[in-house]
Design an enzyme around this catalytic site. Structure first.
Site, PDB file in Angstrom:
ATOM      1  N   ASP B 357       0.657  -1.060  -0.013  1.00 14.73           N
ATOM      2  CA  ASP B 357      -0.037   0.003  -0.075  1.00 14.73           C
ATOM      3  C   ASP B 357       0.836   0.944  -0.005  1.00 14.73           C
ATOM      4  O   ASP B 357       1.659   1.375   0.999  1.00 14.73           O
ATOM      5  CB  ASP B 357      -0.778  -0.049   1.263  1.00 14.73           C
ATOM      6  CG  ASP B 357      -1.661   1.223   1.481  1.00 14.73           C
ATOM      7  OD1 ASP B 357      -2.849   1.333   0.487  1.00 14.73           O
ATOM      8  OD2 ASP B 357      -1.539   1.901   2.295  1.00 14.73           O
ATOM      9  N   GLU B 394       1.866  -0.464  -5.054  1.00  5.54           N
ATOM     10  CA  GLU B 394       0.959   0.761  -5.530  1.00  5.54           C
ATOM     11  C   GLU B 394       2.114   1.875  -5.774  1.00  5.54           C
ATOM     12  O   GLU B 394       2.589   2.421  -4.495  1.00  5.54           O
ATOM     13  CB  GLU B 394      -0.165   0.859  -4.135  1.00  5.54           C
ATOM     14  CG  GLU B 394      -1.103   2.030  -4.544  1.00  5.54           C
ATOM     15  CD  GLU B 394      -2.288   2.083  -3.443  1.00  5.54           C
ATOM     16  OE1 GLU B 394      -3.474   2.444  -3.893  1.00  5.54           O
ATOM     17  OE2 GLU B 394      -1.650   2.379  -2.306  1.00  5.54           O
TER      18      GLU B 394
END
Lengths: 120, 711
Positions: B357, B394
């Site tokens: 993330d 990401e």
């Protein structure tokens, strides 16, 4: 919560009836009871009908017994596993290692039915 | 065969040397960190660079007050590591934590407070949030309690599947959301065990990799907001707010109340592997649940604030994550923490890969500057234990760093390709002049990943963050009122189109177009080069009622509704066949970007572009039609996909095929079911060999092969 164990011997093997909880406090003594029985080489059935809870340590103890039995070439069957204990054993993967005597129980039930019918 | 249990090894270090607080102890081993069961006791090891003293706090399981507080003797300290073995503990029935004493001086970064009991950052189990959604007793002083556990799971013959990255079909889902809906009919809804019961569904769908939203322990009750429409409490449902990095979330386990979440999760993983499905975890190393100076002290803040967090010169928290704090990822100690954590999940849980993330943060230096060669990313890329795991970034953060295509990859990192998502969405809704970029995206984004190959690109149209596929074709605007933030949360740039009505409608034409648009999206996704990722539920048109940020919604907005499996069986069938088709055609999964070079066997190039006329693609600003033909190496077959986002039909001239081959129809989203798609291998030969009429807003997929060839 304590754990009581009773031993019964018959022609088919040894039955160990456990009553109470199998947890980190009680699993050590259970292991000490079970290991000599496994080493005798007779088929072993562990009756858990009166066992209300098996903790993580308890499940590991049963698995150690199973591994020892494998080592010795001895059949170990768990019997009378309550729904809750069965669910916990299933969810955590422990159930995959054991024969739980269900087929045995179903066969016994069917035999009893047949016998009852014959008696009528 | 294992050593029999009776043959115990006698060890000298199984005996105590000291007594502290009435407990027999000895110096522990500094490594590994955490609590580890050793002969006769438990060894505790914790790092703190600036603590002046450290105390081990032990509780009987569930008791509010400690049963023992054992200060580490100075001689039990090695460098900045405090390590002690405590004998005679019943490891199953204790909880533990630490009190770290040291300077409290926020300006210099130190926030020691010996009144706080701190969670062990290396705790492999956490108690305190054992059952999902149970209101916690916040009056208890120590909320997230570290527990000791054995790492002795019996994996049998489970080994990593090692599916080549280019062959992956990723399915992103939420552990709880997947089976929490009453319609799931599983024994324990919303749990690892529940998900395990749905493995046959996943297998039948054809996916071979499941990506789970965060499963590290987090606190679902740390959301103070309520739904303004219903007054109901909102949650931290997604869990991007880690409390403890080594511990699986107890509330995701049916057996969490017994502390068996580790075994339950491992059993799920073992069974997924047995079904040929890899497991990727969505991991959040960019920030923690401790927030900024207003946030709670859980662990790192009290153990070594200045080490673990990026701090401004005034001692405040840098906020590149948008959530209050930023983990100081490239500090040597924190680097090792991240590495230890990932190794733990690979070695002890057999995890196959990770999606990071806001991974751009992992490339920032302690003062926030982006680093040209971030040591953490390099470390993870080359680590021996992580060597064959999938690493997916990401590649952006909330601080404005956007590295899609430029993420420091070290030949190992793949990326969520946000540009793929944006381009295909834009094309689908009918924006003009997109065909050029669409071509680049469906060919594996060579502009971004020329040196890394197509499998550096994780292609997706939808993910947990944003609209679901059904909502992408049903809403022009987000509808996030239920989140309690006045519809100000969530992205505004959705590139969505509602097909003529906002939200649910009885208009059959609008509904038919929506279904077709979903099929178009899936057809493009599964014929694109790169790794396709499907959002859980998109295969059955799962809706979030226009909410594009359901991070807080633990209800039917988020849950997979299993009644839709029957209700939307047409879309489900379409998805399954598309996945099967992708598996069948290697040219769709080629790792190298196409170059246009001729394939010897067929005399066709590896890729060719077409429009209404064969070999004449229309790249103009008004074009909304593009066709691509791919020719495989050694596959001896050709796949042709025509994508029409125009509201009018077009006559397609098909490229001629050599060697007695002819075009066979696999899918036409403009056709009524069951003629919208066929079983791969059973495609229907076209009657009119050289032409095909593509309908408005449709995708057509053809296979060029000999008429009787079962490929």
């Amino acid at each position: 919560m304590t754990l009581n164990v009773k031993e019964r011997r018959n022609k088919a093997g040894t039955v160990l009836v456990a009553t109470g909880e199998i947890n980190s406090e009680t699993s050590g003594s259970l292991l000490q009871t079970l290991l000599p029985l496994v080493r005798e080489g007779r088929p072993l059935r562990i009756d858990l009908t009166a066992v209300t809870y098996v903790s993580s340590a308890g499940l590991r103890t049963l698995l150690v017994v199973y591994r020892e039995a494998q080592h010795a070439g001895v059949a170990v069957t768990l019997y009378g596993v309550s729904e809750e204990v069965r669910f916990v054993m299933s969810a955590t993967g422990f159930l995959d290692f054991f024969s739980t005597g269900e087929a045995e129980a179903a066969a016994a039930k069917a035999a009893a039915k047949t016998a009852a019918k014959a008696a009528r | 065969m294992s050593e029999p249990a009776s043959e115990q090894v006698l060890r000298v270090d199984a005996y105590p040397t000291h007594e502290v607080g009435g407990y027999r102890v000895r110096a522990g081993k500094p490594f590994p960190f955490g609590a580890n069961v050793v002969p006769g006791g438990v060894s505790f090891s914790v790092f703190s660079d600036q603590a002046t003293s450290m105390t081990l706090v032990i509780y009987q399981r569930g008791e509010p007050e400690p049963m023992a507080e054992l200060e580490f003797p100075q001689e039990f300290r090695t460098g900045s590591v405090f390590a002690m073995t405590v004998f005679g503990l019943d490891h199953e029935n204790i909880e533990y934590g630490y009190r770290a004493d040291g300077p409290y001086d926020p300006v210099t970064g130190h926030r020691f407070d010996a009144r706080q009991v701190l969670s062990d950052p290396y705790a492999r189990l956490i108690a305190g949030r054992d059952v999902w959604g149970v209101e916690p007793d916040r009056s208890r002083g120590y909320q997230y309690r570290s527990r000791v556990c054995l790492q002795d799971f019996d994996w049998g013959d489970d080994t990593p599947l090692g599916i080549p990255a280019e062959d992956l079909v990723v399915y992103e889902t939420h552990v709880r959301g997947f089976t929490r809906h009453p319609s799931s009919q599983v024994t324990a809804p919303g749990t690892f065990a529940g998900l395990r019961e749905k493995i046959p569904y996943l297998k039948e769908l054809g996916i071979n990799c499941i990506e789970l939203l965060p499963v590290f322990e987090f606190d679902e009750s740390d959301n103070p907001r309520t739904n303004p429409e219903t007054g109901e409490q909102l949650f931290d449902y997604w869990g991007y707010n880690t409390v403890s990095f080594f511990a699986p979330k107890a509330g995701y386990a049916a057996t969490g109340r017994y502390g068996m979440q580790g075994d339950e999760f491992r059993t799920l993983i073992k069974d997924l592997h047995a079904a040929g499905i890899e497991v990727i975890l969505d991991v959040v190393f960019n920030h923690t649940a401790e927030g900024n100076e207003q946030g709670p002290t859980i662990s790192f803040k009290g153990l070594d604030n200045a080490t673990y967090y990026m701090l401004t010169p005034e001692g405040y928290y840098f906020n590149f994550s948008g959530t209050g704090n930023t983990v100081n990822c490239n500090h040597p100690v924190v680097r090792n923490f991240v590495l230890d954590c990932l190794r733990h999940w690979v070695a002890d849980y057999h995890i196959d890969g990770f999606r990071f993330d806001l991974a751009a943060i992992l490339g920032r230096s302690p003062d926030g500057t982006p680093l040209p060669n971030p040591p953490l990313l390099e470390l993870l890329a080359y680590d021996p234990v992580l060597r064959h795991t999938k690493l997916i970034a990401e590649a952006w953060d909330a601080g404005g760093l956007y590295e899609v295509g430029n993420f420091p990859a070290y030949g190992r990192w793949a990326e969520w390709n946000g540009k793929y998502r944006d381009t295909v969405r834009s094309f689908l809704k009918g924006d003009p002049g997109i065909t050029g970029e669409l071509a680049t995206r469906i060919a594996g984004s060579p502009d971004l990943y020329s040196s890394r190959g197509t499998s550096a690109s994780v292609n997706f149209l939808t993910a947990h963050d944003g609209f679901s596929l059904a909502d992408l074709v049903s809403y022009n605007d987000k509808h996030n009122e239920a989140n309690g933030e006045g519809n100000n949360d969530g992205g505004n740039d959705n590139a969505s189109w509602n097909c003529g009505a906002e939200g649910p409608t009885d208009d059959p034409e609008v509904n038919a177009l929506r279904l077709r648009q979903m099929k178009n999206a899936l057809a493009i996704l599964f014929t694109s080069q790169g790794i396709p990722m499907l959002l859980s539920g998109d295969e059955v048109a799962r809706t979030q009622q226009g909410n594009n940020n359901t991070y807080c919604q633990d209800n039917e907005l988020s849950w997979f509704d299993w009644t839709q499996v029957d209700e939307n069986s047409e879309l489900l069938r379409f998805t399954r066949e598309m996945i099967a088709f992708r598996k069948r055609h290697r040219e769709l999964r080629s790792t190298s970007h196409p170059t246009g070079q001729l394939r010897d066997t067929l005399g066709l190039p590896d890729i060719s572009w077409h429009g209404e006329r064969a070999w004449q693609p229309d790249w103009s600003a008004e074009s909304r039609l593009l066709a691509v033909a791919r020719c495989g190496t050694g596959d001896d077959d050709v796949v042709y996909a025509a994508m029409n986002s125009h509201w009018e039909a077009h006559d397609l001239e098909l490229p001629a095929l050599p060697g007695g081959r002819s075009w066979h129809l696999f899918a036409d989203t403009g056709a009524e079911a069951p003629y919208d798609i066929r079983t791969p291998g059973a495609e229907l030969e076209l009657e009119n060999a050289g032409k095909y009429l593509i309908g408005p807003r449709s995708v057509v997929i053809l296979v060029g092969r000999t008429p009787d060839a079962e490929l």
